[in-house]
Design a protein around this motif. Sequence first.
Motif, PDB file in Angstrom:
ATOM      1  N   ARG A   5       1.694  -8.603   7.998  1.00  0.00           N
ATOM      2  CA  ARG A   5       2.522  -7.898   7.024  1.00  0.00           C
ATOM      3  C   ARG A   5       2.069  -8.222   5.601  1.00  0.00           C
ATOM      4  O   ARG A   5       1.963  -7.346   4.748  1.00  0.00           O
ATOM      5  CB  ARG A   5       3.972  -8.310   7.231  1.00  0.00           C
ATOM      6  N   ARG A   8      -1.139  -6.611   4.751  1.00  0.00           N
ATOM      7  CA  ARG A   8      -0.962  -5.188   4.504  1.00  0.00           C
ATOM      8  C   ARG A   8      -0.446  -4.949   3.074  1.00  0.00           C
ATOM      9  O   ARG A   8      -0.902  -4.073   2.361  1.00  0.00           O
ATOM     10  CB  ARG A   8       0.030  -4.608   5.527  1.00  0.00           C
ATOM     11  N   CYS A  16      -3.309  -0.037  -5.036  1.00  0.00           N
ATOM     12  CA  CYS A  16      -2.580   0.472  -6.207  1.00  0.00           C
ATOM     13  C   CYS A  16      -3.273   0.052  -7.486  1.00  0.00           C
ATOM     14  O   CYS A  16      -3.468   0.850  -8.402  1.00  0.00           O
ATOM     15  CB  CYS A  16      -1.155  -0.068  -6.234  1.00  0.00           C
TER      16      CYS A  16
ATOM     17  N   LEU B  79      -0.708   8.800  -2.347  1.00  0.00           N
ATOM     18  CA  LEU B  79      -1.738   7.827  -1.953  1.00  0.00           C
ATOM     19  C   LEU B  79      -1.186   6.403  -2.086  1.00  0.00           C
ATOM     20  O   LEU B  79      -1.392   5.559  -1.203  1.00  0.00           O
ATOM     21  CB  LEU B  79      -2.992   8.019  -2.812  1.00  0.00           C
ATOM     22  N   ILE B  80      -0.459   6.154  -3.163  1.00  0.00           N
ATOM     23  CA  ILE B  80       0.126   4.815  -3.353  1.00  0.00           C
ATOM     24  C   ILE B  80       1.113   4.515  -2.223  1.00  0.00           C
ATOM     25  O   ILE B  80       1.087   3.443  -1.600  1.00  0.00           O
ATOM     26  CB  ILE B  80       0.816   4.728  -4.729  1.00  0.00           C
ATOM     27  N   PHE B  83      -0.233   3.442   1.236  1.00  0.00           N
ATOM     28  CA  PHE B  83      -0.639   2.059   1.465  1.00  0.00           C
ATOM     29  C   PHE B  83       0.464   1.267   2.170  1.00  0.00           C
ATOM     30  O   PHE B  83       0.207   0.276   2.832  1.00  0.00           O
ATOM     31  CB  PHE B  83      -0.983   1.355   0.138  1.00  0.00           C
ATOM     32  N   PHE B  84       1.693   1.681   2.003  1.00  0.00           N
ATOM     33  CA  PHE B  84       2.831   0.928   2.539  1.00  0.00           C
ATOM     34  C   PHE B  84       3.532   1.655   3.675  1.00  0.00           C
ATOM     35  O   PHE B  84       4.392   1.092   4.341  1.00  0.00           O
ATOM     36  CB  PHE B  84       3.845   0.657   1.424  1.00  0.00           C
ATOM     37  N   ARG B  86       2.556   2.999   6.567  1.00  0.00           N
ATOM     38  CA  ARG B  86       2.149   2.779   7.946  1.00  0.00           C
ATOM     39  C   ARG B  86       2.145   4.060   8.764  1.00  0.00           C
ATOM     40  O   ARG B  86       2.592   4.094   9.913  1.00  0.00           O
ATOM     41  CB  ARG B  86       3.050   1.741   8.625  1.00  0.00           C
ATOM     42  N   ASP B 154       9.142  -4.259  10.690  1.00  0.00           N
ATOM     43  CA  ASP B 154       9.204  -3.294   9.597  1.00  0.00           C
ATOM     44  C   ASP B 154      10.580  -3.186   8.959  1.00  0.00           C
ATOM     45  O   ASP B 154      10.838  -2.292   8.174  1.00  0.00           O
ATOM     46  CB  ASP B 154       8.807  -1.908  10.115  1.00  0.00           C
ATOM     47  N   VAL B 157      11.309  -1.914   5.325  1.00  0.00           N
ATOM     48  CA  VAL B 157      10.196  -1.164   4.731  1.00  0.00           C
ATOM     49  C   VAL B 157      10.525   0.323   4.737  1.00  0.00           C
ATOM     50  O   VAL B 157      11.057   0.832   5.696  1.00  0.00           O
ATOM     51  CB  VAL B 157       8.887  -1.439   5.504  1.00  0.00           C
TER      52      VAL B 157
END
Lengths: 479, 157
Positions: A5, A8, A16, B79-80, B83-84, B86, B154, B157
């Motif tokens: 995690r 990631r 960013c 795009l940003i 990244f988070f 998933r 997760d 998130v």
Amino acid sequence: MWGSRRRRIVAGLTGCALLLAPLAWMWQASLVPRSYSVAEMGTPDLGGGAAHAHPDHRVAVPDLTEPGDGTPDVRVRLIARSDTIRLDSGQEMHGLTLNGTSPGPVIRAEVGQLVEVELFNESVTDGTTLHWHGVEVPNAMDGVAGVTQDAVPVGSTFTYRFRPPRAGTYWYHSHQVSHEQVPRGLIGALVVEPRGGLDSETTDLVALVHSYGGTRTVNGATGEIPVDATPGDRVRVRVINTGNGPISAWVSGTPFRLAAIDASDVHRPETVTDRHVQVTAGGRADLELVVPASGARVELSGPSLVLGPDSPAERRPEARLDPLTYGEPAPLGFDPERPDRRFDYAIGRRPAFVRGRPGLWWSINGHLYPDVPMFMVAEKDVVRVSITSRSDVHPMHLHGHRMVVLSRDGQPATGSPWWVDSLNVAPGETYEVAFVADNPGAWMFHCHHLGHAAEGLVAHLMYHGVAVPYRIGDGNVPE
Amino acid sequence: MRSAYRVLAYVIAAEVVVQAAALAWMFSGLGRWIQDGGVLDKATMEEEGGPLPFPELVGIIVHGINGQVLIPLLGVILLIVSFFARVPRGVVIAASLLGLIVLQVILGMTARGGVPISSMVHGANALLIFAVALLAANRARSEATEPRPSASADVGV
Ligand SMILES: [Cu+2]
């Protein structure tokens, strides 16, 4: 679990940062101070000439005025007002007027006469100025807010005094927030007649073409405009294009001559038919014709002047009159083959930040506003400039001087000397021009698509030893 | 984050629809204006700073602001978020989408500079952007309903 995690998140944040850091840096680098002097703006370009011709001699812009305080030969008072403009088509718009009209009054003077124009700003909230487009006025009279004067605030007056040195067709317009004030109406024609006045055999007409909210007008009128002329009359029509893009002018019903471009007579112009004339944004074209018994028309891409009996309109001829080969050669009065300085003015466009705003911005020699070149010259220099557009049409306008076209895309000029103050540079074209630096000061050299100028397509011609006390910003917004 | 990814992708797809509609609306207004005697040449095209000749011209302004500012911005944000979020291959899809958007801006720019072939590709590329945006949204949705072994990690998130 936690390891993956965290990895990631770290990867995400790195992504960013990689994405945003360059953007943030570019944004920060593009900011300009709240106010600045043109003398400290951009990168000095010496064009291969000497750095300091007269290091001891310094003069400030406000001192570059018309010498003497003689009685004016021509005196005009202009009142700038926020006003409603009504067209004869019934259209109304909120605009700006001079003495209650737009365009403002036609000013006529003879070469060498002292012209005095008192500009009173009654209600133009952004402040205003008047620039004498094409006239080699002393620098302090050039009317550029933040460069040669401060914008005239509401309730104040500024007096312009100059002696126009050459006969021809000129115009005047605001050079404060000009990309708004010019389209909204702060414009007018200036005709400089030869000493002793015009020859009485010729009917002299001004045709100032201006668009009010998409409606093209001539001297403020729309459609077919009857002109007081009879068959047999010789007529000179002084076409002035106040817009941001080129227009076409042509003559129906009779041959014509292109007698002058900007404010310079064409040497021995041939009579032509089946040609249209391109009038550069900010530029002028004087058409000369004799009204035939059946009547003639001067077509201005929409409105037209009807001379003599009503006659049919003709379509625009496909072929364009090319000033590069039109007329006959004549001495220039200087040798452009032995220049003291050579400059490049290459216009491109690319995505970037300018003044903190993202967008597609104009570049000059690869650099973006405010990092534009400052073309440094000394008095009496012969200067050559190579102007190229890589993107879009740019009507390039040099203040305070006239330039002669030497070649276009390598093809030398073989006709009459083609003098311009506003030159239409189409995409892909390269023009070689030359001029003599004979009018000391700080002069704008910019695109007369006033929207492009507001987007940063501005550079300056700076004479050595000239100090500029005015500042752009703080109420002065020349473009 | 995954639902943000999904919503953003849908918004980009919707923006493509807005772009097409705005331009079509502008062209019909232009047609009527010309029928009423308006003259369109370079000088008219470059007019700025006064009232609009016809109201539908707003369409081209909307097209320009949307296309040059809003949609690229949405592409960067997507795009940003990717990244988070998933979403399987979510980063690759978002990056491709941003690439297509950048290409679209360049094509629009060169088309306006007088290269007609650019306009053709610009129109076709718009459909590609639309399709990829929908694909991205779809991926994020189908993944949301599929339980995954690491889903317990997760939370939040
Ligand atoms: Cu330009």
